[in-house]
Structure formats: structure tokens, C-alpha cells
Design an enzyme around this catalytic site. Structure first.
Site, PDB file in Angstrom:
ATOM      1  CG  HIS A  51      -0.421  -0.238   2.415  1.00  0.00           C
ATOM      2  ND1 HIS A  51      -0.394  -1.102   3.459  1.00  0.00           N
ATOM      3  CD2 HIS A  51       0.550   0.668   3.082  1.00  0.00           C
ATOM      4  CE1 HIS A  51       0.217  -0.932   4.485  1.00  0.00           C
ATOM      5  NE2 HIS A  51       0.838   0.164   4.282  1.00  0.00           N
TER       6      HIS A  51
HETATM    7  P1  TYD Z   1      -2.330  -3.896   8.594  1.00  0.00           P
HETATM    8  O1  TYD Z   1      -1.071  -4.598   8.589  1.00  0.00           O
HETATM    9  O2  TYD Z   1      -1.656  -2.399   8.029  1.00  0.00           O
HETATM   10  O3  TYD Z   1      -3.459  -4.248   7.885  1.00  0.00           O
HETATM   11  P2  TYD Z   1      -3.500  -5.086   6.630  1.00  0.00           P
HETATM   12  O4  TYD Z   1      -2.939  -6.419   6.651  1.00  0.00           O
HETATM   13  O5  TYD Z   1      -4.955  -5.250   6.129  1.00  0.00           O
HETATM   14  O6  TYD Z   1      -2.691  -4.345   5.610  1.00  0.00           O
HETATM   15  O7  TYD Z   1      -2.655  -3.861   9.893  1.00  0.00           O
HETATM   16  C1  TYD Z   1      -3.333  -4.962  10.587  1.00  0.00           C
HETATM   17  C2  TYD Z   1      -4.447  -4.340  11.318  1.00  0.00           C
HETATM   18  O8  TYD Z   1      -4.064  -3.264  12.539  1.00  0.00           O
HETATM   19  C3  TYD Z   1      -5.444  -3.794  10.730  1.00  0.00           C
HETATM   20  O9  TYD Z   1      -6.878  -4.125  11.258  1.00  0.00           O
HETATM   21  C4  TYD Z   1      -5.290  -2.416  10.953  1.00  0.00           C
HETATM   22  C5  TYD Z   1      -4.875  -2.368  12.327  1.00  0.00           C
HETATM   23  N1  TYD Z   1      -3.898  -1.205  12.510  1.00  0.00           N
HETATM   24  C6  TYD Z   1      -4.100  -0.355  13.377  1.00  0.00           C
HETATM   25  O10 TYD Z   1      -5.294  -0.211  14.246  1.00  0.00           O
HETATM   26  N2  TYD Z   1      -3.253   0.732  13.875  1.00  0.00           N
HETATM   27  C7  TYD Z   1      -1.851   0.849  13.000  1.00  0.00           C
HETATM   28  O11 TYD Z   1      -1.416   1.816  13.137  1.00  0.00           O
HETATM   29  C8  TYD Z   1      -1.969  -0.091  12.103  1.00  0.00           C
HETATM   30  C9  TYD Z   1      -0.460  -0.045  11.163  1.00  0.00           C
HETATM   31  C10 TYD Z   1      -2.834  -1.220  12.003  1.00  0.00           C
END
Ligand code: TYD
Length: 137
Positions: A51
């Protein structure tokens, strides 16, 4: 021109007893930190990231082990092997990133200047290219 990403080498202040690394906002970290998170226990073969962020800037430091960071500015692609705890990679806004090849025990520390906001994520690569091309106009 402002750099969209940059490798940062932190000075090691250790002695014969072990190492110590310092990172201060404004001096070594090019923003004021409002959020940290860290990624560990990543299974083999997993690719994280995939992303770009419209608002957040980041500093990635791999505290233990190694991880590869693929960076794509839309114009240029690069791969950085974060394999020492005294190095970091700075990522500006709107830089596409993939994190992969996490070694066993890798702990990737991420510092950011923004609080979490899922709406500032661009998760579609074509959308990312469109947004950066439109911003240039
Ligand atoms: P992330 O790995 O960014 O999501 P994805 O695997 O969908 O790309 O984040 C994993 C989970 O953690 C997602 O539910 C969003 C949450 N999150 C937060 O709440 N705060 C944060 O700073 C980050 C990076 C993620």
C-alpha cells in the site's frame, strides 16, 4: 528535490560491553513521532504492506534479523535490505511499499508522524499511480 525515501545510518554509541543507538526527532528522524507499531512473528513467504499512505510518513527500523523493503515511487523502484539494527529507511507520503523475506525472529519497528487512519491508505496499485500522476498536474 525532496527525497521520497532515504536510507538512514544511525551512529553506534556502544562500547566494549555492547551497542547503543540513538534516534532523536528533528535530528535523525525527519518528523515528530506520533505513532509506533512493530511487526514480528511474520511467517515465511508473507508479504506485508502493499500500500501507499496519503498522510503518513514512516521510518522503518528492523531491530532484529532482516527484512527486505521494496519501494516504488511510481517513477523508480528500489529494494532495501534492512539487516542491521543501526539502519533505517525513511518513507515519504505516497510511496508504495512491500515488506517481505522476513527472517526468523525479525522485529520491524515502524515510527510515523500520523495516527492510524484506514482512509489514508491506497491499496490499489493503479489508484496509487493515478493519484501521483494527478498530483503532478
Ligand atoms: P495492516 O497490516 O496495516 O493491515 P492489512 O494487513 O489489512 O494491510 O494492519 C493490521 C491491522 O491492524 C488492521 O486491522 C489495522 C490495524 N492497525 C491499527 O489499528 N493501527 C495501526 O497503526 C496499524 C499499522 C494497523
Amino acid at each position: 528535490m525532496k527525497k521520497l525515501y532515504e536510507l538512514i545510518e544511525f551512529q553506534k554509541l556502544g562500547d566494549e560491553f555492547g551497542e547503543l543507538v540513538v534516534a532523536e526527532c528533528g535530528k535523525h528522524i525527519p518528523f515528530d513521532v506520533r505513532r509506533i507499531f512493530y511487526i514480528y512473528g511474520t511467517k515465511q513467504g508473507v508479504v506485508r504492506g502493499r500500500h501507499a499512505n496519503r498522510k503518513s510518513r514512516f521510518l522503518l527500523i528492523n531491530m532484529f534479523g532482516s527484512v527486505k523493503i521494496k519501494i516504488d515511487t511510481g517513477k523508480k523502484k528500489d529494494v532495501i535490505d534492512l539487516n542491521r539494527p543501526n539502519m533505517g529507511v525513511y518513507l515519504d507520503r505516497m510511496v508504495w511499499k512491500d515488506m517481505y523475506d522476513f527472517s526468523e525472529g525479525s522485529c520491524l519497528l515502524v515510527l510515523s508522524d500520523e495516527l492510524y487512519d484506514s482512509k489514508e491508505y491506497v491499496r490499489d496499485y493503479q489508484e496509487f499511480l493515478n493519484e501521483i500522476n494527478n498530483a503532478k498536474k
